[in-house]
Design a protein around this motif. Structure first.
Motif, PDB file in Angstrom:
ATOM      1  N   ARG A   1       0.848  -0.702   0.026  1.00 54.85           N
ATOM      2  CA  ARG A   1      -0.287  -0.274   0.028  1.00 54.85           C
ATOM      3  C   ARG A   1       1.064   0.857  -0.061  1.00 54.85           C
ATOM      4  O   ARG A   1       0.698   2.443  -0.236  1.00 54.85           O
ATOM      5  CB  ARG A   1      -1.188   0.286   1.211  1.00 54.85           C
ATOM      6  N   PHE A   2       2.249   1.220   0.184  1.00 55.83           N
ATOM      7  CA  PHE A   2       3.262   1.756   0.279  1.00 55.83           C
ATOM      8  C   PHE A   2       4.277   1.865  -0.525  1.00 55.83           C
ATOM      9  O   PHE A   2       5.521   1.523   0.367  1.00 55.83           O
ATOM     10  CB  PHE A   2       3.404   2.772   2.006  1.00 55.83           C
ATOM     11  N   PRO A   3       3.938   2.366  -1.491  1.00 53.70           N
ATOM     12  CA  PRO A   3       5.336   1.468  -2.748  1.00 53.70           C
ATOM     13  C   PRO A   3       6.607   2.399  -2.638  1.00 53.70           C
ATOM     14  O   PRO A   3       7.584   1.209  -2.325  1.00 53.70           O
ATOM     15  CB  PRO A   3       4.571   2.101  -4.110  1.00 53.70           C
ATOM     16  N   ILE A   4       6.747   3.824  -1.687  1.00 54.12           N
ATOM     17  CA  ILE A   4       7.250   4.513  -1.631  1.00 54.12           C
ATOM     18  C   ILE A   4       8.458   3.196  -0.908  1.00 54.12           C
ATOM     19  O   ILE A   4      10.182   3.118  -0.647  1.00 54.12           O
ATOM     20  CB  ILE A   4       7.481   5.824  -0.910  1.00 54.12           C
ATOM     21  N   LEU A   5       7.779   2.698   0.469  1.00 54.22           N
ATOM     22  CA  LEU A   5       8.734   2.065   1.418  1.00 54.22           C
ATOM     23  C   LEU A   5       8.914   0.418   0.406  1.00 54.22           C
ATOM     24  O   LEU A   5       9.891   0.190   1.153  1.00 54.22           O
ATOM     25  CB  LEU A   5       7.826   1.523   2.660  1.00 54.22           C
ATOM     26  N   LYS A   6       8.482  -0.479  -0.452  1.00 54.60           N
ATOM     27  CA  LYS A   6       8.663  -0.994  -0.820  1.00 54.60           C
ATOM     28  C   LYS A   6      10.322  -0.511  -1.632  1.00 54.60           C
ATOM     29  O   LYS A   6      10.635  -1.708  -1.412  1.00 54.60           O
ATOM     30  CB  LYS A   6       7.694  -1.883  -1.570  1.00 54.60           C
ATOM     31  N   GLU A   7      10.080   0.583  -2.515  1.00 57.59           N
ATOM     32  CA  GLU A   7      11.007   0.466  -3.358  1.00 57.59           C
ATOM     33  C   GLU A   7      12.029   1.096  -2.180  1.00 57.59           C
ATOM     34  O   GLU A   7      13.772   0.816  -2.693  1.00 57.59           O
ATOM     35  CB  GLU A   7      11.124   2.578  -3.878  1.00 57.59           C
ATOM     36  N   ARG A   8      12.283   1.352  -1.013  1.00 55.49           N
ATOM     37  CA  ARG A   8      13.308   1.814  -0.735  1.00 55.49           C
ATOM     38  C   ARG A   8      13.287   0.985   0.490  1.00 55.49           C
ATOM     39  O   ARG A   8      13.980   1.233   1.530  1.00 55.49           O
ATOM     40  CB  ARG A   8      13.215   3.176   0.785  1.00 55.49           C
ATOM     41  N   ARG A   9      12.998  -0.699   1.446  1.00 57.66           N
ATOM     42  CA  ARG A   9      13.077  -1.160   2.001  1.00 57.66           C
ATOM     43  C   ARG A   9      14.662  -1.436   2.607  1.00 57.66           C
ATOM     44  O   ARG A   9      14.776  -1.391   4.074  1.00 57.66           O
ATOM     45  CB  ARG A   9      12.180  -2.817   1.517  1.00 57.66           C
ATOM     46  N   ASP A  10      15.659  -1.346   1.516  1.00 58.07           N
ATOM     47  CA  ASP A  10      16.721  -1.635   2.314  1.00 58.07           C
ATOM     48  C   ASP A  10      17.840  -0.252   2.648  1.00 58.07           C
ATOM     49  O   ASP A  10      18.385  -1.052   2.701  1.00 58.07           O
ATOM     50  CB  ASP A  10      17.733  -2.312   1.503  1.00 58.07           C
TER      51      ASP A  10
END
Lengths: 242, 346, 292
Positions: free
Chosen positions: A124-133
């Motif tokens: 639901r929060f693509p930005i967090l997926k993108e920046r996960r590492d």
């Protein structure tokens, strides 16, 4: 409807210092967005800290579903279902975004579903997926605030308390934060918001509370608070600002 | 609703005015200057006892106490007033002792004459070191002061000109046993009185106010226009000067100078401990602390007689004082408004 | 050339031991923000455990190592309960706290001195005096074992911090104590356990130190500044930083010792400490000057 949280006549302050809150009253109704406004030093943040157990309630009581929260530690209040996102956003700058999310589930007794739950929220929060590492400390202010708010959803809390989510963010980003907040509310999470930017805060809320000099001065539907001439004058920087 | 709020503020104002009036009343109770003066007079007259018997032990104890009162008062100017805790002030004890001691060994000039000069040298060295280490704050400063002792120890242990680790023997004076301690006794009593007087003067000056501001909140002090760097470096220098003068005379009194007399941790610890026990940042505190610690040492060493147990006991006192008695004798009494007027030297 | 290689190897071997000596100090600072000046004296206490195990029962110091860890960790827990619990709760550093650790250091030193006297001791298992030769270069076996074991223990600690649930809690508390508390971490428990681990590590380091250096109770004063130089250079609270700084400084010290003189070898650490505090108080890996 019935009240979820009730703050009655609470006095609190820092350490042995003077009472910042001095007889504050607050009623929180389930499912609504409540916005607390007031000038600097009025005791807005102090109120949230007193509810979540970071500060000792000296007098009065905080009742949650009829049960007193007085004397509980922050981790105990959290386990009752009340999440607090402080001004500083409570992130771990040298942990990755994913690790920060895992810390969000630290209080869960059973962590077997934690990774799945984090995956759902990341969807639901693509930005967090993108920046996960990426380390949380290297993200922008808006991204950090998003992380802090999204992280509370891991616990499926009843109440989320937000202390100035707009702090240090550009107006456009601020609206995004309020959108996230509204989305959380739409899922049934009760929101308790403290805002310096009173106008924007009230516009995105259902209920408005004016706090000054440690006391609750006014409480009513956000629309009414916005339109009250006395409040406009004193706390909203005059009607021009609108 | 609003009117209630404003009424509250006026209540606060009134309460504040009453509080201020109370404070003024307390300050108005005059401090007693006659008491320290009488004590000093008695101390100066005391050696007359030597006419009727041998009271060398008493003289030694007072001399020892005065030596530590000087050092602790000196330490207090930096550690108490300014809030920079140094565990390395024995370095100045050492420098003072070696400077005056070497002049005595080479040219036969008594340290009683050269002590003020040793004080100046220590002030200069203190100024330079302070210029560097006072850039750090809090624990960093404490650690840097410890490193300073280690560096000094290695340097003095390996400096052949001053005898390395074996040190240098100094000539004793040619007075008879009864009177031999007297010059040092007077020197230390006068030094201690001077240290107390200077502490008092500093505390009641604009300089002292600046130092206290630094100890409360250095950043605010700086934004209030105080030249904090100069202030604290000067405090360091003055504080080093007193410790250095004490060192100068101490060397001659012992008739030898050696790194392990000056550069041992107990010496620094004693200075810190005396100030904490007596009351850090007060004028009378270091003196009271010196009396307590010397008395305690005397009893302890006499009954147990081991330096290991002495270290253990010092550590224990320090830990207990820090945990349960952080304001010290003077500070605690003052906080309870029970400080006898004769001990109010501030 | 052989000289240089030899010096390098001796420096590296000691670097590992120093890294272990400093890691507990770094961990305790990270979690509790307390500069524990009593850490070095705890290493000495650990060394005595190994020493007496060998002397009285002929037990190898490497076997005594876990025993030393347990004994020292228990001492750590007691110390925390008696002395540091209040300090940890306030979560704010004060000079008084540093002085308190200093007082504890004196108490332990005095106690050790009273019990075991100030005689120089060294544990002497067979390998402590042995060496492995590779061409012209030799590696003292004792230092080699100690260095390798140190690194293994540190690696274990790093894995624990990185992957275990409690490790998460420790790291979170180190980075942002308030946030950790808000997310449900019982920070006082984290402080207690970290303190116990930190002092336990001192015990481990002590057993290794017991056959690498000679020791006596008052020796810890010298180590305070040495260990401080490692953790400050590495950035207080950073484990990796401590390890890197240990190797760096102990190699430099080894070269100073070989080419300038053994006396000046320890001086390297003290001068380095001074310089780092002045030039870059946040250390190599620190981001903000937490100590200043």
């Amino acid at each position: 409807m019935s009240e979820l949280l009730h703050v009655s006549n609470v006095t609190a302050g820092y350490g042995d210092g003077p009472a910042i809150l001095d007889g504050a009253e607050l009623t929180v109704e389930p499912g609504k967005v409540h916005c607390i406004i007031g000038p600097n030093g009025a005791g807005k943040s102090t109120l949230l800290k007193a509810i979540c157990g970071m500060l000792k309630v000296r007098k009065g009581d905080v009742l949650y579903r009829g049960e007193s929260l007085k004397g509980l530690r922050p981790d105990q209040v959290l386990r009752k279902g009340i999440c607090f996102v402080p001004q500083e956003r409570a992130l771990f700058p040298k942990m990755t975004v994913r690790e920060n999310m895992r810390m969000g589930g630290f209080s869960l007794p059973d962590t077997s579903n934690l990774e799945k739950r984090i995956d759902e929220i990341e969807e639901r929060f693509p930005i967090l997926k993108e920046r996960r590492d990426q380390h949380a400390g290297t993200m922008s202010g808006g991204q950090q605030q998003t992380l802090a708010m999204a992280r509370t959803m891991i616990l499926k809390p009843d109440i989320v308390m937000l202390d100035e989510p707009s702090l240090g963010l550009a107006p456009k980003i601020v609206q995004e934060m309020f959108d996230i907040m509204r989305m959380m509310a739409a899922e049934g999470i009760t929101i308790l918001l403290v805002e310096q930017n009173a106008l924007m805060g009230l516009k995105n809320s259902d209920w408005g509370v004016v706090l000054d000099l440690g006391k609750t001065l006014f409480s009513g539907p956000a629309k009414d608070v916005l339109q009250d001439p006395r409040i406009q004058d004193l706390y909203l920087g005059g009607s021009k600002a609108a | 609703m609003m009117s209630i709020a404003f009424q509250d503020t006026s209540n606060v104002l009134q309460a504040r005015a009453e509080h201020n009036a109370k404070l003024a009343l307390r300050a108005d109770r005059k401090r007693v200057t006659w008491f320290p003066v009488v004590v000093l007079g008695l101390l100066l007259a005391l050696p007359a006892l030597q006419f009727v018997g041998n009271y060398n032990y008493v003289l030694h104890l007072i001399l020892f106490t005065a030596c530590y009162a000087t050092m602790a008062s000196g330490w207090n100017i930096l550690g108490g007033f300014t809030g920079y805790i140094s565990l390395g002030h024995n370095v100045f004890f050492c420098i003072g002792g070696y400077f005056a001691g070497m002049i005595l060994a080479r040219y036969g000039v008594s340290t009683l004459v050269t002590a003020p000069l040793a004080g100046l040298i220590c002030a200069a060295v203190g100024y330079l070191i302070g210029r560097i280490t006072l850039k750090t704050r809090g624990p960093s400063f404490i650690i840097s002061s410890l490193a300073l002792v280690m560096i000094a120890r290695i340097l003095f242990d390996n400096w052949h000109f001053v005898g390395g680790a074996n040190g240098v023997a100094l000539p004793a004076n040619d007075l008879s046993v009864v009177w031999a301690k007297l010059p040092y006794y007077y020197a230390f009593v006068v030094l201690a009185a001077a240290a107390v007087f200077v502490s008092y003067k500093i505390k009641h000056s604009k300089f002292g106010l600046g130092l206290r501001a630094i100890s409360k909140d250095e950043i605010k002090a700086e934004s209030a226009g105080i030249d904090t760097r100069t202030y604290k470096t000067l405090a360091f220098a003055i504080s080093a000067a007193f410790v250095g003068m004490a060192g100068a005379i101490w060397g001659e009194y012992l008739t030898y100078i050696r790194p392990n007399i000056f550069l041992v941790i107990l010496v620094s610890v004693n200075m810190v401990l005396m100030c904490i026990l007596g009351g850090k940042g007060t004028v009378a505190g270091p003196v009271i602390g010196a009396i307590l610690i010397v008395a305690f040492n005397e009893i302890f060493v006499a009954t147990l007689g081991s330096s290991e147990l002495n270290i253990l006991a010092s550590g224990l006192i320090m830990a207990l004082a820090l945990m349960f008695f952080p304001l010290g004798v003077i500070g605690t009494l003052a906080a309870k408004h029970r400080l006898p007027r004769i001990l109010n030297w501030d | 050339m052989a000289d240089i290689l030899q010096t390098l190897i001796l420096g590296l071997a000691l670097g590992g031991v120093f890294a272990l000596m400093g890691s507990g100090l770094s961990l305790v600072f990270g979690v509790m923000r307390i500069v524990n000046l009593a850490h070095p004296v705890m290493i000495i206490a650990g060394a005595y455990v190994a020493y007496w195990g060998f002397k009285l029962y002929g037990i190898d110091p490497l076997v005594m190592l876990p025993v030393a860890i347990v004994i020292l960790a228990v001492i750590g827990i007691l110390l925390y309960k008696l002395v540091f619990e209040r300090e940890a709760r306030s979560a704010k550093y004060s000079e008084m706290t540093v002085l308190l650790t200093f007082a504890v250091a004196m108490i332990v030193e005095g106690a050790l001195g009273g019990l075991f006297t100030n005689t120089q001791r060294v544990t002497s298992p067979a390998y402590a005096t042995d060496a492995i030769f590779i061409g012209d270069v030799f590696i003292p076996t004792g230092q080699l074992y100690a260095g390798i074991l140190s690194l293994v223990i540190i690696a274990g600690l790093a894995l624990f911090l990185k992957y275990s649930r409690f490790g998460y809690a420790i790291r979170a508390t180190t980075q942002n104590r308030e946030a950790a508390e808000l997310l449900g971490v019982n920070v006082s428990m984290v402080a207690l356990v970290s303190f116990a681990i930190g002092i336990g590590l001192a015990g481990a380091a002590g057993s290794l130190v017991s056959f690498v250096f000679s020791f006596f109770p008052a020796k810890h004063w010298e180590w305070i500044a040495v260990l401080m130089s490692l953790v400050v250079l590495g950035g207080m609270g950073s484990l990796l930083g401590t390890v890197v700084a240990s190797f760096l400084l102990s190699v430099i010290a080894a070269f100073v010792g070989t080419y300038i003189g053994a006396t000046w070898s320890t001086m390297t650490f003290f001068l380095a400490l001074f310089l780092i505090l002045l030039v870059r108080p946040q250390g190599l890996f620190g981001e903000k000057p937490e100590l200043a």
